[in-house]
Design a protein around this motif. Structure first.
Motif: not given
Lengths: 267, 325
Positions: A124-126, A209-211, A213-219, A227-232
């Motif tokens: 995501v950063k790159i 960046l976080l959005l 990331f969440h979108a990619n990993i959620n898929a 279930p993906y919580k995505g709470e860090f």
């Protein structure tokens, strides 16, 4: 190019480069400790290739810092103290119990999850850095993304395979996911100069960046029916602010052992 | 009638052996699926599995120095080098797997043989590597010695091994250059750095002589030199290879201002050979029986990682069963 930067922009570039360099450097170091201990020989070859690429990425960033008037790249990588480091705490944590030479009982599930999440975040950063206003950084991002593509593919295979295997493997993986997420806030943080970094258009803001990331990993989690919580959180400290664990101090002692035996010598 | 059948089958086996030897003599390459005498298969299994597992065990003394390498350039160099060694191990284990397949054996058996001590690994990898100088010396002289023994088998009659060696030798040349670069930096460095290399040479000299194996069977009781020569797996003898090593490296060592820890070492112009003090071959036998200074510790590392990752292997195999099902 450097002379085109205002003082504030230069500070922001330096800050961001330290984060990127220190992240890749320390996770590559942790990878190098696995050498000879991976689950099978094919993985040993692949993993050490990834760690080597990642060390190469760190070297590129340290080189850019050197060119911006910071100290030489070997000093920056080997001699800076723990509280001067800007890497995310997640990346400095030990691989598991034991020492790399004595009774290592390293945790492969933690390693897979840490590398998978990190590679996703790095991706995501790159992607964002490719559009960076600082051309040397944008050029580095283009080079790095070619290798990162394969790293991410590698860790995705491990991540999904071990979760799909069920049983003990899945149990260990879920535990590792919880451990990684508890430290993960730090990884996508841009640290104390985040405003300046974003204002200088070096990289997109943290929330974006976080959005991504969440979108990619959620898929991926969806495909795995997990279930993906995505709470860090940043349980063990905020590395971007110079907060680090004893694990980093020990790593720095080891990786700098020969360097410190005579810092003035040519090795 | 029965004896006729037996005679007939003996004759048939003899015929097979004769035509096999004719292929060897003609310089043909033998491939994995070709018929081969048991003696040939067994000597190849022993040689190649030992070579493969030595590459893998050989990563361990250098592993010590990978995280500690003193600059980014050295870190990248040694990471690449050790990765190559693991790659060689993998390549050679694949070649071995094809040879042991008809015997109903797998890679698991190779690892078990390593842990039980039935499968030995090279004497040099049982030794200590306590300084950064050793990391350089391993690349320079141990890999240098390996290039000499492996080049000797590049035209081996067994095709898969010869092809693997071709690739391995090409990479070993880079390793020797990597080692030499570390050594040169130390040789041009501070007094402490120079002392570090001399100390490494003193520590490794006897192991380097042992690396080529005993001159003849008298030294250790057995030798496979005759069998490997008969099947054209290798051409030169252990002693010839050791002499080649001296010819290549003794002048280089001396030119760096270093000394060799053997006062008898010299080139005899009349005999046209290097005269040197024999290493302790009884000690050699002990070392390869896993009684070297680091044998148990390194086997323990390998074994521990094998046990520690058992859950991963079992997850992978259950995964592939699910897919197959």
């Amino acid at each position: 190019m450097n002379e085109l930067l205002s003082t504030e922009e230069k500070r922001a570039v330096i800050e961001l480069l330290y984060q990127l360099a220190d992240d890749d450097f320390i996770i590559s170091y942790r990878g190098s400790e696995w050498l000879g201990l991976a689950p099978h020989i094919e993985e040993d070859v692949a993993f050490s290739s990834i760690s080597q690429d990642t060390m190469g990425h760190a070297a590129m960033y340290y080189q850019l810092l050197e060119e911006l008037g910071e100290k030489d790249r070997d000093y920056l990588s080997h001699a800076r103290k723990s509280n001067e480091r800007k890497n995310a705490v997640l990346l400095e944590l030990v691989n598991g119990e034991g020492h790399y030479l004595h009774e290592p009982r390293y945790d492969w599930a933690f390693t897979v999850v840490r590398h998978y999440y990190y590679s996703q975040a790095k991706k995501v950063k790159i992607e964002s850095l490719k559009q960076s206003s600082y051309p040397p950084l944008a050029a580095a991002a283009v080079k790095i993304s070619m290798e990162l593509h394969y790293h991410l593919m590698h860790w995705t295979v491990w991540f999904t395979q071990l979760l799909n295997a069920g049983g003990e493997a899945k149990k260990r993986m879920l535990k590792a996911i919880a451990k990684v997420e508890a430290e993960f806030e730090d990884v996508l943080s841009l640290g104390p100069l985040s405003k300046e970094i974003v204002k200088a258009q070096l990289i997109e803001e943290e929330s974006r960046l976080l959005l991504s990331f969440h979108a990619n990993i959620n898929a991926v989690f969806n495909d795995l029916s997990i279930p993906y919580k995505g709470e860090f959180t940043s349980l063990s400290g905020r590395g971007r602010f110079g907060e680090h664990t004893e694990d980093l101090s020990e790593a720095l002692n080891t990786l700098g052992e020969v360097y410190h035996s005579d810092p003035g010598a040519v090795w | 009638m029965v004896s006729k059948i037996i005679n007939h089958s003996i004759n048939k086996d003899e015929e097979k052996i004769l035509s096999f030897m004719a292929r060897i003599e003609a310089g043909e390459k033998i491939e994995a699926d070709d018929w081969m005498p048991d003696e040939y298969r067994n000597v190849l299994i022993k040689l190649i599995s030992m070579h493969g597992i030595s590459e893998i065990m050989g990563a361990l003394p250098e592993k010590e120095w990978v995280p500690k390498a003193p600059s980014l350039k050295r870190k990248l160099g040694i990471m690449a080098k050790v990765q190559d060694e693991m790659g060689h191990g993998q390549l050679l284990l694949r070649v071995t797997e094809d040879l042991i397949k008809p015997l109903g054996k797998t890679r698991e058996d190779i690892m078990e043989d390593l842990f039980s001590g039935d499968l030995k690994f090279h004497n040099v990898f049982h030794m200590e590597a306590p300084t950064w100088g050793d990391a350089g010396l391993i690349g320079w002289l141990v890999d240098g010695a390996a290039i000499i023994t492996q080049t000797n088998m590049l035209s081996a009659s067994y095709g898969p091994y010869a092809r693997a060696l071709k690739r391995i030798c090409a990479e070993e040349v880079f390793h020797a250059q990597h080692g030499e670069a570390i050594i040169l930096a130390l040789a041009e460095g501070t007094e402490a750095q120079k002392a570090m290399i001399q100390d490494s040479i003193n520590r490794w000299w006897e192991s380097l002589l042992m690396f080529f194996g005993p001159g003849d069977a008298k030294a250790v009781g057995t030798s496979k030199q005759d069998i490997t020569a008969k099947y054209k797996i290798r051409s030169k003898s252990n002693e010839e290879l050791r002499q080649d090593f001296f010819t290549k490296y003794v002048p280089r060592i001396l030119s760096l201002g270093l000394t060799i820890p053997d006062l008898t070492m010299h080139f005899d112009d009349q005999k046209k050979e290097w005269i040197y003090r024999q290493p302790d071959w009884n000690r050699f036998k002990e070392i390869v029986r896993n009684k070297g200074p680091k044998s148990q510790e390194r086997l323990r590392l390998r074994k521990l990682s094998y046990e520690n990752n058992e859950w991963v292997r079992s997850a992978l195999s259950s995964g592939s069963e699910n897919e197959a099902g």
